[in-house]
Design a protein around this motif. Structure first.
Motif, PDB file in Angstrom:
ATOM      1  N   ALA A   1      -6.022  62.172 -60.626  1.00 16.81           N
ATOM      2  CA  ALA A   1      -5.600  63.108 -61.679  1.00 16.81           C
ATOM      3  C   ALA A   1      -4.091  63.298 -61.625  1.00 16.81           C
ATOM      4  O   ALA A   1      -3.496  63.379 -60.548  1.00 16.81           O
ATOM      5  N   GLY A   2      -3.466  63.331 -62.773  1.00 19.60           N
ATOM      6  CA  GLY A   2      -2.023  63.554 -62.827  1.00 19.60           C
ATOM      7  C   GLY A   2      -1.222  62.263 -62.784  1.00 19.60           C
ATOM      8  O   GLY A   2      -0.027  62.265 -63.047  1.00 19.60           O
ATOM      9  N   LEU A   3      -1.860  61.162 -62.474  1.00 21.42           N
ATOM     10  CA  LEU A   3      -1.141  59.886 -62.459  1.00 21.42           C
ATOM     11  C   LEU A   3      -1.282  59.215 -63.828  1.00 21.42           C
ATOM     12  O   LEU A   3      -2.299  59.403 -64.507  1.00 21.42           O
ATOM     13  N   PRO A   4      -0.289  58.428 -64.218  1.00 23.64           N
ATOM     14  CA  PRO A   4      -0.346  57.784 -65.538  1.00 23.64           C
ATOM     15  C   PRO A   4      -1.278  56.567 -65.529  1.00 23.64           C
ATOM     16  O   PRO A   4      -0.851  55.442 -65.791  1.00 23.64           O
ATOM     17  N   VAL A   5      -2.535  56.792 -65.180  1.00 22.85           N
ATOM     18  CA  VAL A   5      -3.516  55.693 -65.144  1.00 22.85           C
ATOM     19  C   VAL A   5      -4.850  56.168 -65.710  1.00 22.85           C
ATOM     20  O   VAL A   5      -5.138  57.366 -65.742  1.00 22.85           O
TER      21      VAL A   5
ATOM     22  N   GLY B   1     -17.975  48.110 -61.065  1.00 23.21           N
ATOM     23  CA  GLY B   1     -17.013  48.826 -60.231  1.00 23.21           C
ATOM     24  C   GLY B   1     -16.024  49.554 -61.107  1.00 23.21           C
ATOM     25  O   GLY B   1     -16.330  49.880 -62.254  1.00 23.21           O
ATOM     26  N   PHE B   2     -14.833  49.789 -60.551  1.00 21.40           N
ATOM     27  CA  PHE B   2     -13.818  50.546 -61.279  1.00 21.40           C
ATOM     28  C   PHE B   2     -12.660  49.640 -61.663  1.00 21.40           C
ATOM     29  O   PHE B   2     -12.275  48.766 -60.882  1.00 21.40           O
ATOM     30  N   ALA B   3     -12.113  49.904 -62.846  1.00 21.83           N
ATOM     31  CA  ALA B   3     -10.839  49.304 -63.229  1.00 21.83           C
ATOM     32  C   ALA B   3      -9.852  50.451 -63.407  1.00 21.83           C
ATOM     33  O   ALA B   3     -10.108  51.372 -64.176  1.00 21.83           O
TER      34      ALA B   3
ATOM     35  N   GLY C   1       3.500  48.647 -64.577  1.00 24.11           N
ATOM     36  CA  GLY C   1       2.350  48.448 -63.695  1.00 24.11           C
ATOM     37  C   GLY C   1       2.596  48.869 -62.260  1.00 24.11           C
ATOM     38  O   GLY C   1       1.711  48.786 -61.425  1.00 24.11           O
ATOM     39  N   GLY C   2       3.832  49.334 -61.965  1.00 23.70           N
ATOM     40  CA  GLY C   2       4.191  49.667 -60.584  1.00 23.70           C
ATOM     41  C   GLY C   2       3.254  50.678 -59.950  1.00 23.70           C
ATOM     42  O   GLY C   2       2.990  50.626 -58.747  1.00 23.70           O
ATOM     43  N   VAL C   3       2.719  51.569 -60.792  1.00 26.25           N
ATOM     44  CA  VAL C   3       1.831  52.607 -60.267  1.00 26.25           C
ATOM     45  C   VAL C   3       0.585  51.985 -59.627  1.00 26.25           C
ATOM     46  O   VAL C   3       0.059  52.494 -58.646  1.00 26.25           O
ATOM     47  N   LEU C   4       0.136  50.853 -60.168  1.00 26.84           N
ATOM     48  CA  LEU C   4      -1.048  50.197 -59.588  1.00 26.84           C
ATOM     49  C   LEU C   4      -0.778  49.742 -58.163  1.00 26.84           C
ATOM     50  O   LEU C   4      -1.618  49.890 -57.284  1.00 26.84           O
ATOM     51  N   ASN C   5       0.431  49.197 -57.957  1.00 27.23           N
ATOM     52  CA  ASN C   5       0.766  48.758 -56.601  1.00 27.23           C
ATOM     53  C   ASN C   5       0.810  49.941 -55.650  1.00 27.23           C
ATOM     54  O   ASN C   5       0.441  49.821 -54.478  1.00 27.23           O
ATOM     55  N   ARG C   6       1.276  51.097 -56.153  1.00 31.99           N
ATOM     56  CA  ARG C   6       1.347  52.276 -55.279  1.00 31.99           C
ATOM     57  C   ARG C   6      -0.061  52.788 -54.963  1.00 31.99           C
ATOM     58  O   ARG C   6      -0.333  53.195 -53.833  1.00 31.99           O
ATOM     59  N   ILE C   7      -0.952  52.741 -55.943  1.00 32.27           N
ATOM     60  CA  ILE C   7      -2.337  53.179 -55.673  1.00 32.27           C
ATOM     61  C   ILE C   7      -3.005  52.193 -54.711  1.00 32.27           C
ATOM     62  O   ILE C   7      -3.688  52.592 -53.763  1.00 32.27           O
TER      63      ILE C   7
ATOM     64  N   ASP D   1      -5.217  40.750 -63.759  1.00 30.05           N
ATOM     65  CA  ASP D   1      -5.001  40.977 -65.192  1.00 30.05           C
ATOM     66  C   ASP D   1      -4.537  42.409 -65.485  1.00 30.05           C
ATOM     67  O   ASP D   1      -5.079  43.084 -66.370  1.00 30.05           O
ATOM     68  N   GLY D   2      -3.563  42.880 -64.730  1.00 33.28           N
ATOM     69  CA  GLY D   2      -2.979  44.183 -65.016  1.00 33.28           C
ATOM     70  C   GLY D   2      -3.864  45.360 -64.669  1.00 33.28           C
ATOM     71  O   GLY D   2      -3.598  46.488 -65.099  1.00 33.28           O
ATOM     72  N   ALA D   3      -4.939  45.146 -63.905  1.00 31.11           N
ATOM     73  CA  ALA D   3      -5.796  46.269 -63.500  1.00 31.11           C
ATOM     74  C   ALA D   3      -6.037  46.187 -61.996  1.00 31.11           C
ATOM     75  O   ALA D   3      -6.050  45.096 -61.415  1.00 31.11           O
ATOM     76  N   LEU D   4      -6.204  47.353 -61.391  1.00 28.83           N
ATOM     77  CA  LEU D   4      -6.642  47.400 -59.999  1.00 28.83           C
ATOM     78  C   LEU D   4      -8.158  47.519 -60.023  1.00 28.83           C
ATOM     79  O   LEU D   4      -8.710  48.483 -60.560  1.00 28.83           O
TER      80      LEU D   4
END
Ligand SMILES: *Cc1c(COP(=O)(O)O)cnc(C)c1O
Length: 465
Positions: free
Chosen positions: A374-378, A403-405, A413-419, A436-439
């Motif tokens: 929550a609160g993250l831009p994802v 599962g989850f995307a 996309g930097g936020v994905l690397n941080r998550i 493909d741009g998703a975690l």
């Protein structure tokens, strides 16, 4: 005044209540070592112009340093990569029966090379050789450290300074450094490649048999598929040709499941029993691929050949320990009841897990994930995924999963690397994959009994800004 003169001494820090508690837990040597490291790093930083930290700051650094130092390297992780038999994550998780057997063997003396009936010396292979023969129809069996070792040992025993004929379509490389031609030369055997990449015929083998030929060999193309205009010689024909020339016919099966996976809707994977029935004189396969056991190289086949192999001094160098044998015996015993494999052998259970069951796990866990993010831009959603078997088993087949995307809301996309990094930094690291741009977090391998632990971890997710 030199600010460093304010730095507390090692003894002063060790006398604090916080560090006394750490000394109680981990011992004086470890804590003292970390205190010295922290003080040295602080001195260097202050000389470079950093502010002198207060004592609380120093103690916090020591606490973190001790925790990091004492963290085991071989930590359990959540495998949410979608690859079931993930070599980098230790391949097959063991069934509970095998875990218990392993613990008992670890804790107690055991009849590893001791014949309890006669009171005489035994052979460690006898822990599992009867079971292996029963399950494969072979006359004899032996076990070494892994399948690469099994292939090496059999070549070194039966083909040193001689020729081994293999189809060009089977000169495979398995991840890491296992390449058939390299193993062959290290074992002292001379590789004779026949046929072409896509087509090899019986006459290609027949024309290359010479007085220097030691064996005909087939390597199961486990981690890739050749399709289209192809031809490989059926095992039975190769066996007959080898036997006409009084040569052994040997198969490296790679994965070698002992079960008929087709019964569970998975594609058919050749079994050691089929290879033996087709006339193979020796078959090797891994313990920790589709079999679902510990890392081991299993070799089954003709009694005289296995006896020769066991006499090779390198067998001693490649042998397995009691922990491996304990786990292997317990897993093999489960194969005596093929009807319940999908319930009892963890790897088989994960491979055959119905998509609907995985999806309901995702539905149970989605709220916990969404709260943590929550609160993250994802965005975080349940998606259909395709798992793979892994370890080069059944390379082209994908298993429907869920599962989850996690996707970034903005362009970045930097936020994905941080998550992704924060998930790895959890006390029990969660390993997913970015694609493909998703975690993506594939829930196939999240065991039902571990769901609560997974959900309880998520609030600790600490995502760097
Ligand atoms: C995996 C594999 C090996 C190596 O087995 P390890 O148990 O990993 O040593 C050798 N040959 C084939 C065909 C394989 O698939």
């Amino acid at each position: 005044m030199n600010p460093l003169s304010q730095l507390p001494s090692v003894d002063r820090l060790l006398s604090t209540a916080a560090l006394a508690a750490l000394v109680d837990l981990h011992g004086r040597a470890v804590v003292t070592g970390v205190v010295r490291d922290v003080l040295a790093a602080t001195r260097a930083a202050v000389k470079d112009g950093a502010l002198l930290p207060d004592e609380a700051g120093l103690l916090e650094k020591v606490g973190a340093g001790v925790t990091a130092k004492m963290m085991p390297k071989l930590r359990p992780v959540f495998n949410l990569t979608g690859t079931v038999l993930h070599t980098n994550l230790g391949r097959a998780p063991l069934p509970e029966e095998a875990v218990q057997a392993l613990i008992a063997a670890a804790r107690n003396p055991c009849a590893l090379e001791y014949d309890v009936e006669s009171g005489g010396r035994g052979d460690r292979d006898s822990v599992v050789d009867e079971l292996l023969c029963e399950l494969t129809g072979a006359e004899a069996a032996t076990v070494v450290n892994n399948n690469a070792a099994a292939v090496f040992l059999l070549l070194n025993t039966l083909a040193q300074k001689k020729q081994v004929i293999v189809s060009r379509g089977e000169l495979i490389e398995i991840g890491g450094a296992f390449r058939v031609p390299d193993i062959m030369s290290r074992a002292g055997a001379k590789l004779v490649e026949v046929g072409t990449t896509n087509r090899t015929h019986l006459k290609d083998f027949a024309e290359n048999i010479t007085p220097r030929t030691a064996m005909l060999m087939k390597v199961h193309a486990s981690n890739y598929a050749i399709s289209g205009f192809t031809h490989a010689v059926p095992e039975a024909e190769l066996a007959a040709l080898a036997h006409r020339h009084d040569l052994p016919f040997v198969i490296d099966l790679g994965s070698g499941t002992l079960a008929d996976l087709a019964a569970y809707g998975l594609p058919h994977e050749p079994t050691p029993a089929e290879a033996i029935a087709a006339g193979a004189d020796l078959v090797t396969f891994s313990g920790d691929k589709l079999l679902g056991g510990p890392q081991a190289g299993l070799m089954v086949g003709r009694k005289d050949l296995i006896a020769k192999i066991k006499k090779n001094p390198l067998k001693r160098a490649l042998r397995v320990g009691k922990l491996t044998l304990a786990a292997l015996e317990a897993v093999l015993a489960l194969y005596r009841d093929p009807d319940r494999l999908h319930l009892r052998v963890t790897a088989v259970r994960q491979l055959t897990r119905p998509e609907a069951e995985i999806r309901s796990a995702a539905e149970r866990l989605l709220p916990a994930l969404q709260t943590a993010l929550a609160g993250l831009p994802v965005s975080a959603d349940i998606v259909a995924l395709k798992s793979q078997i892994g370890s080069g088993s059944l390379p082209v087949d994908r298993l429907p999963s869920a599962g989850f995307a996690i996707r970034p809301l903005g362009k970045k996309g930097g936020v994905l690397n941080r998550i992704e990094a924060a998930l790895r930094a959890l006390p029990k690291p969660v390993i997913g994959r970015i694609e493909d741009g998703a975690l993506l977090l594939d829930l196939r391998c999240l065991q039902p009994q571990d769901e609560a632990e997974f959900a309880a971890l998520l609030p600790a997710l600490n995502i760097r800004q």
